[in-house]
Design a protein around this motif. Structure first.
Motif, PDB file in Angstrom:
ATOM      1  N   GLY A 110       8.874  -2.828  -7.456  1.00 44.12           N
ATOM      2  CA  GLY A 110       8.596  -1.973  -8.617  1.00 44.12           C
ATOM      3  C   GLY A 110       7.424  -2.493  -9.440  1.00 44.12           C
ATOM      4  O   GLY A 110       6.547  -1.724  -9.840  1.00 44.12           O
ATOM      5  N   LEU A 111       7.398  -3.797  -9.693  1.00 42.62           N
ATOM      6  CA  LEU A 111       6.287  -4.390 -10.455  1.00 42.62           C
ATOM      7  C   LEU A 111       4.967  -4.251  -9.700  1.00 42.62           C
ATOM      8  O   LEU A 111       3.929  -3.936 -10.301  1.00 42.62           O
ATOM      9  N   THR A 112       4.992  -4.461  -8.400  1.00 45.29           N
ATOM     10  CA  THR A 112       3.777  -4.339  -7.597  1.00 45.29           C
ATOM     11  C   THR A 112       3.235  -2.921  -7.647  1.00 45.29           C
ATOM     12  O   THR A 112       2.022  -2.706  -7.820  1.00 45.29           O
ATOM     13  N   ILE A 113       4.105  -1.940  -7.523  1.00 47.47           N
ATOM     14  CA  ILE A 113       3.677  -0.540  -7.571  1.00 47.47           C
ATOM     15  C   ILE A 113       3.122  -0.203  -8.950  1.00 47.47           C
ATOM     16  O   ILE A 113       2.071   0.443  -9.072  1.00 47.47           O
ATOM     17  N   TRP A 114       3.804  -0.642  -9.995  1.00 45.55           N
ATOM     18  CA  TRP A 114       3.348  -0.357 -11.358  1.00 45.55           C
ATOM     19  C   TRP A 114       1.970  -0.972 -11.612  1.00 45.55           C
ATOM     20  O   TRP A 114       1.068  -0.318 -12.150  1.00 45.55           O
ATOM     21  N   VAL A 115       1.776  -2.245 -11.224  1.00 40.54           N
ATOM     22  CA  VAL A 115       0.490  -2.909 -11.452  1.00 40.54           C
ATOM     23  C   VAL A 115      -0.606  -2.227 -10.634  1.00 40.54           C
ATOM     24  O   VAL A 115      -1.706  -1.982 -11.136  1.00 40.54           O
ATOM     25  N   ALA A 116      -0.314  -1.885  -9.378  1.00 38.40           N
ATOM     26  CA  ALA A 116      -1.320  -1.237  -8.531  1.00 38.40           C
ATOM     27  C   ALA A 116      -1.732   0.118  -9.099  1.00 38.40           C
ATOM     28  O   ALA A 116      -2.926   0.449  -9.128  1.00 38.40           O
ATOM     29  N   ARG A 117      -0.779   0.893  -9.565  1.00 41.33           N
ATOM     30  CA  ARG A 117      -1.115   2.205 -10.147  1.00 41.33           C
ATOM     31  C   ARG A 117      -1.916   2.052 -11.433  1.00 41.33           C
ATOM     32  O   ARG A 117      -2.857   2.811 -11.688  1.00 41.33           O
ATOM     33  N   THR A 118      -1.541   1.079 -12.247  1.00 43.99           N
ATOM     34  CA  THR A 118      -2.265   0.836 -13.489  1.00 43.99           C
ATOM     35  C   THR A 118      -3.700   0.404 -13.201  1.00 43.99           C
ATOM     36  O   THR A 118      -4.647   0.909 -13.805  1.00 43.99           O
ATOM     37  N   LEU A 119      -3.861  -0.518 -12.257  1.00 47.56           N
ATOM     38  CA  LEU A 119      -5.198  -0.971 -11.895  1.00 47.56           C
ATOM     39  C   LEU A 119      -6.020   0.165 -11.302  1.00 47.56           C
ATOM     40  O   LEU A 119      -7.206   0.302 -11.592  1.00 47.56           O
ATOM     41  N   SER A 120      -5.393   0.980 -10.482  1.00 45.11           N
ATOM     42  CA  SER A 120      -6.103   2.094  -9.851  1.00 45.11           C
ATOM     43  C   SER A 120      -6.571   3.109 -10.881  1.00 45.11           C
ATOM     44  O   SER A 120      -7.729   3.539 -10.869  1.00 45.11           O
ATOM     45  N   ARG A 121      -5.675   3.482 -11.777  1.00 49.59           N
ATOM     46  CA  ARG A 121      -5.994   4.505 -12.776  1.00 49.59           C
ATOM     47  C   ARG A 121      -7.081   4.018 -13.735  1.00 49.59           C
ATOM     48  O   ARG A 121      -8.032   4.736 -14.027  1.00 49.59           O
ATOM     49  N   ASN A 122      -6.949   2.800 -14.217  1.00 46.45           N
ATOM     50  CA  ASN A 122      -7.899   2.301 -15.211  1.00 46.45           C
ATOM     51  C   ASN A 122      -9.144   1.689 -14.583  1.00 46.45           C
ATOM     52  O   ASN A 122     -10.187   1.603 -15.233  1.00 46.45           O
ATOM     53  N   GLY A 123      -9.051   1.255 -13.341  1.00 44.80           N
ATOM     54  CA  GLY A 123     -10.194   0.649 -12.680  1.00 44.80           C
ATOM     55  C   GLY A 123     -11.184   1.650 -12.133  1.00 44.80           C
ATOM     56  O   GLY A 123     -12.330   1.305 -11.847  1.00 44.80           O
ATOM     57  N   ARG A 124     -10.784   2.898 -11.976  1.00 47.44           N
ATOM     58  CA  ARG A 124     -11.659   3.922 -11.411  1.00 47.44           C
ATOM     59  C   ARG A 124     -12.909   4.117 -12.270  1.00 47.44           C
ATOM     60  O   ARG A 124     -14.020   4.201 -11.754  1.00 47.44           O
ATOM     61  N   VAL A 125     -12.743   4.167 -13.567  1.00 48.40           N
ATOM     62  CA  VAL A 125     -13.880   4.343 -14.479  1.00 48.40           C
ATOM     63  C   VAL A 125     -14.813   3.143 -14.370  1.00 48.40           C
ATOM     64  O   VAL A 125     -16.040   3.287 -14.325  1.00 48.40           O
ATOM     65  N   ASP A 156     -14.066   6.263  -5.784  1.00 52.43           N
ATOM     66  CA  ASP A 156     -12.712   6.602  -5.345  1.00 52.43           C
ATOM     67  C   ASP A 156     -12.354   5.891  -4.044  1.00 52.43           C
ATOM     68  O   ASP A 156     -11.234   5.393  -3.882  1.00 52.43           O
ATOM     69  N   ALA A 157     -13.298   5.828  -3.113  1.00 57.85           N
ATOM     70  CA  ALA A 157     -13.040   5.168  -1.832  1.00 57.85           C
ATOM     71  C   ALA A 157     -12.810   3.667  -2.016  1.00 57.85           C
ATOM     72  O   ALA A 157     -11.851   3.096  -1.463  1.00 57.85           O
ATOM     73  N   VAL A 158     -13.657   3.017  -2.801  1.00 60.70           N
ATOM     74  CA  VAL A 158     -13.498   1.587  -3.053  1.00 60.70           C
ATOM     75  C   VAL A 158     -12.195   1.322  -3.801  1.00 60.70           C
ATOM     76  O   VAL A 158     -11.471   0.368  -3.497  1.00 60.70           O
ATOM     77  N   ASN A 159     -11.872   2.176  -4.762  1.00 60.16           N
ATOM     78  CA  ASN A 159     -10.637   2.041  -5.518  1.00 60.16           C
ATOM     79  C   ASN A 159      -9.432   2.117  -4.593  1.00 60.16           C
ATOM     80  O   ASN A 159      -8.506   1.304  -4.688  1.00 60.16           O
ATOM     81  N   HIS A 160      -9.448   3.072  -3.683  1.00 61.78           N
ATOM     82  CA  HIS A 160      -8.332   3.223  -2.741  1.00 61.78           C
ATOM     83  C   HIS A 160      -8.224   1.991  -1.830  1.00 61.78           C
ATOM     84  O   HIS A 160      -7.118   1.495  -1.582  1.00 61.78           O
ATOM     85  N   LEU A 161      -9.347   1.496  -1.347  1.00 62.91           N
ATOM     86  CA  LEU A 161      -9.322   0.310  -0.494  1.00 62.91           C
ATOM     87  C   LEU A 161      -8.805  -0.911  -1.249  1.00 62.91           C
ATOM     88  O   LEU A 161      -8.040  -1.724  -0.694  1.00 62.91           O
ATOM     89  N   LEU A 162      -9.193  -1.053  -2.501  1.00 65.30           N
ATOM     90  CA  LEU A 162      -8.689  -2.171  -3.308  1.00 65.30           C
ATOM     91  C   LEU A 162      -7.187  -2.071  -3.524  1.00 65.30           C
ATOM     92  O   LEU A 162      -6.471  -3.084  -3.483  1.00 65.30           O
ATOM     93  N   VAL A 163      -6.688  -0.861  -3.746  1.00 64.34           N
ATOM     94  CA  VAL A 163      -5.250  -0.673  -3.943  1.00 64.34           C
ATOM     95  C   VAL A 163      -4.481  -1.015  -2.662  1.00 64.34           C
ATOM     96  O   VAL A 163      -3.451  -1.687  -2.702  1.00 64.34           O
ATOM     97  N   VAL A 164      -4.993  -0.566  -1.525  1.00 67.65           N
ATOM     98  CA  VAL A 164      -4.325  -0.875  -0.256  1.00 67.65           C
ATOM     99  C   VAL A 164      -4.294  -2.386  -0.028  1.00 67.65           C
ATOM    100  O   VAL A 164      -3.263  -2.954   0.341  1.00 67.65           O
ATOM    101  N   GLY A 165      -5.413  -3.050  -0.257  1.00 67.73           N
ATOM    102  CA  GLY A 165      -5.449  -4.504  -0.119  1.00 67.73           C
ATOM    103  C   GLY A 165      -4.502  -5.193  -1.081  1.00 67.73           C
ATOM    104  O   GLY A 165      -3.825  -6.167  -0.723  1.00 67.73           O
ATOM    105  N   PHE A 166      -4.437  -4.697  -2.301  1.00 67.48           N
ATOM    106  CA  PHE A 166      -3.531  -5.250  -3.310  1.00 67.48           C
ATOM    107  C   PHE A 166      -2.083  -5.147  -2.850  1.00 67.48           C
ATOM    108  O   PHE A 166      -1.319  -6.103  -2.928  1.00 67.48           O
TER     109      PHE A 166
END
Length: 135
Positions: free
Chosen positions: A17-32, A46-56
């Motif tokens: 749960g914590l991993t999913i929450w942190v990944a979503r937060t980083l994805s949403r705020n890191g896109r800008v 968007d592509a780099v953001n998605h790749l970073l989330v998958v790696g995370f």
């Protein structure tokens, strides 16, 4: 049910749960931030953001899985809380280090991009010179 199994189930639920929450937060705020780093190229951001989330996810869930095994059996409710606090605390530290590492690398990339955009030639071009024959 064995208390060790209860501790494992709680550990997995909280850690995932914590991993999913942190990944979503980083994805949403890191896109800008990524869009700025990549000079407004939204598709690339968007592509780099998605790749970073998958790696995370891969790194953190892999760590959670490897850290699942316990040192011994848990015999009391106190033991459950002690084991959970240790395991979840380590997972939180790993998530924090991963986050800081991502921010550090992206900030370095951003700074380099800002410096490249602000560079101006030392002398503006003043004309065209013809090529020298025989050189």
């Amino acid at each position: 049910m064995d208390l060790t199994v209860v501790a494992y189930v709680i550990y997995l639920a909280v850690s995932i749960g914590l991993t999913i929450w942190v990944a979503r937060t980083l994805s949403r705020n890191g896109r800008v931030f990524l869009a700025d780093v990549l000079h407004g190229n939204e598709k690339l951001a968007d592509a780099v953001n998605h790749l970073l989330v998958v790696g995370f996810y891969l790194v953190n869930l892999g760590f959670v899985a490897l850290y699942l095994s316990g040192d011994g059996s848990i015999d009391s409710a106190r033991g459950v809380f002690e084991a959970l606090s240790t395991k979840i605390g380590v997972v939180l530290l790993v998530l924090g280090v991963m986050h800081l590492g991502n921010v550090y690398v992206l900030n370095k990339i951003r700074r380099r991009g800002v410096m490249e955009r602000e560079q101006q030639p030392p002398v503006p071009p003043q004309g065209w010179a013809a090529p020298v024959a025989g050189a």
